[in-house]
Design a protein around this motif. Structure first.
Motif, mmCIF file in Angstrom:
data_model
loop_
_atom_site.group_PDB
_atom_site.id
_atom_site.type_symbol
_atom_site.label_atom_id
_atom_site.label_comp_id
_atom_site.label_asym_id
_atom_site.label_seq_id
_atom_site.Cartn_x
_atom_site.Cartn_y
_atom_site.Cartn_z
ATOM 1 N N PRO A 146 33.524 47.132 32.392
ATOM 2 C CA PRO A 146 32.786 47.100 33.654
ATOM 3 C C PRO A 146 32.140 45.748 33.955
ATOM 4 C CG PRO A 146 32.346 49.144 32.519
ATOM 5 C CD PRO A 146 33.121 48.291 31.565
ATOM 6 N N GLY A 147 32.389 45.248 35.172
ATOM 7 C CA GLY A 147 31.748 44.025 35.627
ATOM 8 C C GLY A 147 32.356 42.748 35.093
ATOM 9 N N SER A 148 33.364 42.853 34.241
ATOM 10 C CA SER A 148 34.023 41.647 33.730
ATOM 11 C C SER A 148 35.063 41.172 34.745
ATOM 12 C CB SER A 148 34.693 41.946 32.389
ATOM 13 O OG SER A 148 35.839 42.754 32.595
ATOM 14 N N CYS A 149 35.833 40.156 34.373
ATOM 15 C CA CYS A 149 36.860 39.657 35.286
ATOM 16 C C CYS A 149 37.945 40.692 35.535
ATOM 17 C CB CYS A 149 37.461 38.354 34.763
ATOM 18 S SG CYS A 149 38.406 38.527 33.238
ATOM 19 N N SER A 150 38.014 41.733 34.685
ATOM 20 C CA SER A 150 39.000 42.796 34.897
ATOM 21 C C SER A 150 38.711 43.604 36.153
ATOM 22 C CB SER A 150 39.064 43.723 33.678
ATOM 23 O OG SER A 150 37.793 44.273 33.384
ATOM 24 N N LEU A 151 37.549 43.389 36.758
ATOM 25 C CA LEU A 151 37.267 44.027 38.047
ATOM 26 C C LEU A 151 38.274 43.574 39.101
ATOM 27 C CD1 LEU A 151 35.477 45.739 39.933
ATOM 28 C CD2 LEU A 151 33.980 43.748 40.192
ATOM 29 N N ALA A 152 38.774 42.340 38.985
ATOM 30 C CA ALA A 152 39.709 41.809 39.987
ATOM 31 C C ALA A 152 41.000 42.623 40.063
ATOM 32 C CB ALA A 152 39.990 40.336 39.725
ATOM 33 N N PRO A 153 41.738 42.819 38.953
ATOM 34 C CA PRO A 153 42.925 43.666 39.055
ATOM 35 C C PRO A 153 42.590 45.117 39.385
ATOM 36 C CG PRO A 153 42.533 43.017 36.764
ATOM 37 C CD PRO A 153 41.635 42.179 37.617
ATOM 38 N N HIS A 154 41.423 45.580 38.970
ATOM 39 C CA HIS A 154 41.010 46.939 39.322
ATOM 40 C C HIS A 154 40.899 47.076 40.836
ATOM 41 C CE1 HIS A 154 38.536 50.529 37.526
ATOM 42 N NE2 HIS A 154 39.528 50.911 38.299
ATOM 43 N N ILE A 155 40.362 46.042 41.481
ATOM 44 C CA ILE A 155 40.280 46.038 42.945
ATOM 45 C C ILE A 155 41.671 46.068 43.558
ATOM 46 C CG2 ILE A 155 39.694 44.577 44.935
ATOM 47 C CD1 ILE A 155 37.191 43.679 43.325
ATOM 48 N N LEU A 156 42.590 45.263 43.028
ATOM 49 C CA LEU A 156 43.944 45.215 43.587
ATOM 50 C C LEU A 156 44.646 46.560 43.479
ATOM 51 C CD1 LEU A 156 45.684 41.818 42.814
ATOM 52 C CD2 LEU A 156 44.159 42.460 44.666
ATOM 53 N N ILE A 157 44.409 47.273 42.395
ATOM 54 C CA ILE A 157 45.012 48.594 42.236
ATOM 55 C C ILE A 157 44.636 49.488 43.401
ATOM 56 C CG2 ILE A 157 44.891 50.713 40.852
ATOM 57 C CD1 ILE A 157 44.670 48.842 38.380
#
Length: 204
Positions: free
Chosen positions: A7-18
């Motif tokens: 949560p809140g890491s840079c992995s939020l970016a691909p999560h948004i794209l999904i």
């Protein structure tokens, strides 16, 4: 496919794209503070990504992709009709890659140094460099609604990184165009859904 995130890491970016692309990708949290690191389902994360970092994208054939800029481009190509990245071949495509790499190597990398808890004299130098990069980002945004005109994967990545400003008590009000941009991206329904899934905001 499955996205491994924190949560809140840079992995939020691909999560948004999904969510932006309506992609059939599951998302599973990685418990980053555990030793050894595990996923919520109990898998040893080192067996998924030996580097131990997020994001990682496990494909249906068992292969795993890492590195945020790569994942973002891969997800964009899964659903080109969503127009989350310019089509290949023109200058817009190269500007898109230029922006992704600027966010990765200049913004993300500089912010990352702050997570290490540097001593005051080092922190001052890091902040000086970071503020210069934020100046550049605001300049590149200019009067546009999004970094490349229309919303793209670059905006998802920039949003994730800019979100760390609050953690380090950096007032984005110093960059009013970036502040407005951050709030504009945050208001997108797909961004809200991704943040809800990560527990970053309460469910509506």
């Amino acid at each position: 496919m499955k996205l491994f995130f924190s949560p809140g890491s840079c992995s939020l970016a691909p999560h948004i794209l999904i969510h932006e692309g309506g992609l059939p990708v599951e998302a599973e949290r990685v418990l980053m503070r555990e030793t050894p690191r595990k996923t919520e389902s109990g898998r040893l994360y080192a067996e998924i990504n030996a580097m131990g970092a997020v994001p990682a994208l496990e494909l249906d054939n068992g292969e795993v992709l890492t590195e945020n800029a790569v994942l973002l481009q891969y997800l964009c190509e899964l659903k080109p009709e969503a127009k989350l990245a310019p089509t290949r071949g023109g200058m817009e495509h190269w500007r898109f890659l230029e922006m992704l790499n600027f966010i990765s190597t200049e913004l993300h990398k500089t912010f990352s140094q702050l997570f290490a808890g540097p001593p005051p004299e080092w922190k001052e130098k890091v902040l000086e460099r970071l503020f210069g990069r934020l100046d550049l980002l605001q300049s590149r945004l200019g009067e546009k609604e999004y970094l490349l005109g229309g919303f793209s994967a670059a905006d998802a990545y920039a949003f994730a990184v800019l979100g760390w400003s609050a953690f380090f008590q950096i007032d984005l009000g110093r960059w009013p165009k970036l502040q407005a941009y951050y709030e504009r991206v945050k208001a997108r329904p797909a961004v809200q859904r991704a943040m809800e899934k990560e527990g970053l905001i309460a469910k509506a």
